[in-house]
Design an enzyme around this catalytic site. Sequence first.
Site, PDB file in Angstrom:
ATOM      1  N   GLY A 248      50.465  41.547  52.256  1.00 20.35           N
ATOM      2  CA  GLY A 248      51.446  41.500  53.349  1.00 20.35           C
ATOM      3  C   GLY A 248      51.979  40.086  53.564  1.00 20.35           C
ATOM      4  N   LYS A 249      51.089  39.107  53.652  1.00 25.69           N
ATOM      5  CA  LYS A 249      51.539  37.735  53.930  1.00 25.69           C
ATOM      6  C   LYS A 249      52.073  37.063  52.674  1.00 25.69           C
ATOM      7  CE  LYS A 249      49.068  37.942  57.983  1.00 25.69           C
ATOM      8  NZ  LYS A 249      48.297  39.127  57.577  1.00 25.69           N
ATOM      9  N   ASP A 267      41.959  37.081  45.837  1.00 16.83           N
ATOM     10  CA  ASP A 267      41.143  38.010  46.627  1.00 16.83           C
ATOM     11  C   ASP A 267      39.942  38.395  45.772  1.00 16.83           C
ATOM     12  OD1 ASP A 267      41.983  39.745  49.387  1.00 16.83           O
ATOM     13  OD2 ASP A 267      40.314  40.564  48.235  1.00 16.83           O
ATOM     14  N   ASP A 297      28.859  34.172  47.148  1.00 20.51           N
ATOM     15  CA  ASP A 297      27.501  34.511  46.715  1.00 20.51           C
ATOM     16  C   ASP A 297      27.486  35.468  45.515  1.00 20.51           C
ATOM     17  OD1 ASP A 297      28.679  36.533  48.022  1.00 20.51           O
ATOM     18  OD2 ASP A 297      27.074  36.883  49.477  1.00 20.51           O
ATOM     19  N   CYS A 371      43.075  38.782  62.546  1.00 22.78           N
ATOM     20  CA  CYS A 371      43.669  39.751  63.478  1.00 22.78           C
ATOM     21  C   CYS A 371      42.585  40.143  64.488  1.00 22.78           C
ATOM     22  CB  CYS A 371      44.235  40.959  62.747  1.00 22.78           C
ATOM     23  SG  CYS A 371      43.072  41.791  61.668  1.00 22.78           S
TER      24      CYS A 371
HETATM   25  C1  LIG Z   1      42.643  40.472  56.563  1.00 21.33           C
HETATM   26  S1  LIG Z   1      42.514  41.014  54.936  1.00 21.33           S
HETATM   27  C2  LIG Z   1      43.904  40.256  54.171  1.00 21.33           C
HETATM   28  C3  LIG Z   1      45.225  40.884  54.527  1.00 21.33           C
HETATM   29  C4  LIG Z   1      46.369  40.305  53.740  1.00 21.33           C
HETATM   30  N1  LIG Z   1      46.408  38.861  53.774  1.00 21.33           N
HETATM   31  C5  LIG Z   1      47.703  40.850  54.254  1.00 21.33           C
HETATM   32  O1  LIG Z   1      48.455  40.117  54.909  1.00 21.33           O
HETATM   33  O2  LIG Z   1      48.004  42.018  53.979  1.00 21.33           O
HETATM   34  C6  LIG Z   1      41.197  40.038  54.336  1.00 21.33           C
HETATM   35  C7  LIG Z   1      41.018  40.043  52.827  1.00 21.33           C
HETATM   36  O3  LIG Z   1      39.968  39.121  52.519  1.00 21.33           O
HETATM   37  C8  LIG Z   1      39.356  39.545  51.326  1.00 21.33           C
HETATM   38  N2  LIG Z   1      38.080  38.830  51.186  1.00 21.33           N
HETATM   39  C9  LIG Z   1      36.871  39.149  51.683  1.00 21.33           C
HETATM   40  N3  LIG Z   1      35.956  38.239  51.319  1.00 21.33           N
HETATM   41  C10 LIG Z   1      36.592  37.319  50.564  1.00 21.33           C
HETATM   42  C11 LIG Z   1      36.179  36.128  49.874  1.00 21.33           C
HETATM   43  N4  LIG Z   1      34.918  35.734  49.910  1.00 21.33           N
HETATM   44  N5  LIG Z   1      37.115  35.409  49.216  1.00 21.33           N
HETATM   45  C12 LIG Z   1      38.404  35.838  49.194  1.00 21.33           C
HETATM   46  N6  LIG Z   1      38.847  36.953  49.809  1.00 21.33           N
HETATM   47  C13 LIG Z   1      37.955  37.682  50.479  1.00 21.33           C
HETATM   48  C14 LIG Z   1      39.265  41.046  51.526  1.00 21.33           C
HETATM   49  O4  LIG Z   1      39.122  41.698  50.272  1.00 21.33           O
HETATM   50  C15 LIG Z   1      40.591  41.367  52.220  1.00 21.33           C
HETATM   51  O5  LIG Z   1      41.560  41.773  51.287  1.00 21.33           O
END
Ligand SMILES: C[S@@+](CC[C@H](N)C(=O)[O-])C[C@H]1O[C@@H](n2cnc3c(N)ncnc32)[C@H](O)[C@@H]1O
Length: 437
Positions: A248-249, A267, A297, A371
């Site tokens: 999205g962003k 991601d 990790d 969010c």
């Molecule tokens: C809030 S969502 C992102 C939404 C996206 N930016 C959008 O605007 O549609 C958070 C994202 O962080 C990813 N995520 C979780 N742990 C992560 C990590 N350790 N490193 C990178 N991304 C991670 C998740 O897979 C998820 O897609």
Amino acid sequence: MIPAARLAALIELLDGVQGAALPADRVAQRYFRERRFIGSKDRNWIGDALFAVGRDLGRLRWRLDRLGRAPDGRALVLAQRHAEGDERSLLESQFSGERYTPAALDADDRALLDGLDGLTGPAAEAMPGWARDNYPDWMEAPLRARFGADLGQAMAAYGERAPLGLRVNLLKASREKAAAALAEEGIETTPMARSPLGLVAGRAALGASPAYRRGLVEVQDEASQLCALACAARPGEQVVDFCAGAGGKSLALAAAMANKGQIHAFDIDARALGELKKRADRAGIRNLQTRRIAAEDDRSGEPLPADLAGRADLVLVDAPCSGSGTWRRNPFARWQLEAADVERQATRQAALLDRASALVRPGGRLFYAVCSVFPVEGEAVVAAFLAANPDFRPRPLDGDWLAETGLKGSGEDGAALVLLPHVHGTDGFFVAAFERA
Ligand SMILES: C[S@@+](CC[C@H](N)C(=O)[O-])C[C@H]1O[C@@H](n2cnc3c(N)ncnc32)[C@H](O)[C@@H]1O
């Protein structure tokens, strides 16, 4: 569908929603996908009724608890119909046990309805704040920390269904042209209150819309649009979207860069990145590459790319969070959340921000977004990051977009953006900006 059949479907769906790890809207989507015979009018009715139960869940649960009845789908629907003023005779006729209708009312159900009659008037005044305002009891403190005396008002705003927000893709059309293209297809829109790129649509089946398929618009809540605007990505920059998900962003940043420079979408979720690629193609974006990275990790995936360390002009960390800003879409989600989950999220957010910050070049910008409305996932993460990273300082929000949107940076330095459903009519959202010395 006859009305009683709709109630039977609602009961079934509610049982699915309450037992599922997925958000309510995803459970509902799956439920309807597996039952193609349910037509769009019935789908809309059932979806609205599901939302209405979610919006009243605190009150309904409190009443059922007082009457010693578990809050399963059937009990919730009975309590909700009772609260809506449905007569006993109507409920007797709808809960008839005939084909496609809910099982006939039994002695327990009738006792429940009698009990509910007794919980109106002065008895209802004993209802505690968590039940009235619809949040789990333990959340009182973290919610008050954000909303203070406005808690009731804020929770009432969460009870309003979120509109369908669209972001116009300037690579393909102006806001006026996109709105006109949608209108030609019978999809009426109005401009968003703040985002200059935003349109608000009613209930539209967007998947079938040629304008959507041609990439003129993307689905995006106004808060997310404002977050991307706050980043103010510029053509020619090296930009990292550290938690890009389905993008999205990333897509909004890429459009702001007019296909010049590079977006690196990271991601840990390869499937989401695959979806992002499709969306980028549809949007006509050519300056974006996706990269699956390993979580801190996890040793099985790719490590952070060394070639970008200390080189990015802009890094956005749109971190995973409690989602407490999005309850207008998922009214059930608050009941699936525990205090320990929020703590765990905050720890992970701090680790992610720290890790991503290593990519920012000297003089570059870093943005942290969630969010969520809980300060422990917002201001507290920011304060800990600044204390541990003296080479970063808060960066006051600036740019034409601020004046255009009528927003102001919050906090001592004006370096954060706090968006709230009852103030801004958006999802709850927190954005903080930093600059590397
Ligand atoms: C809030 S969502 C992102 C939404 C996206 N930016 C959008 O605007 O549609 C958070 C994202 O962080 C990813 N995520 C979780 N742990 C992560 C990590 N350790 N490193 C990178 N991304 C991670 C998740 O897979 C998820 O897609």
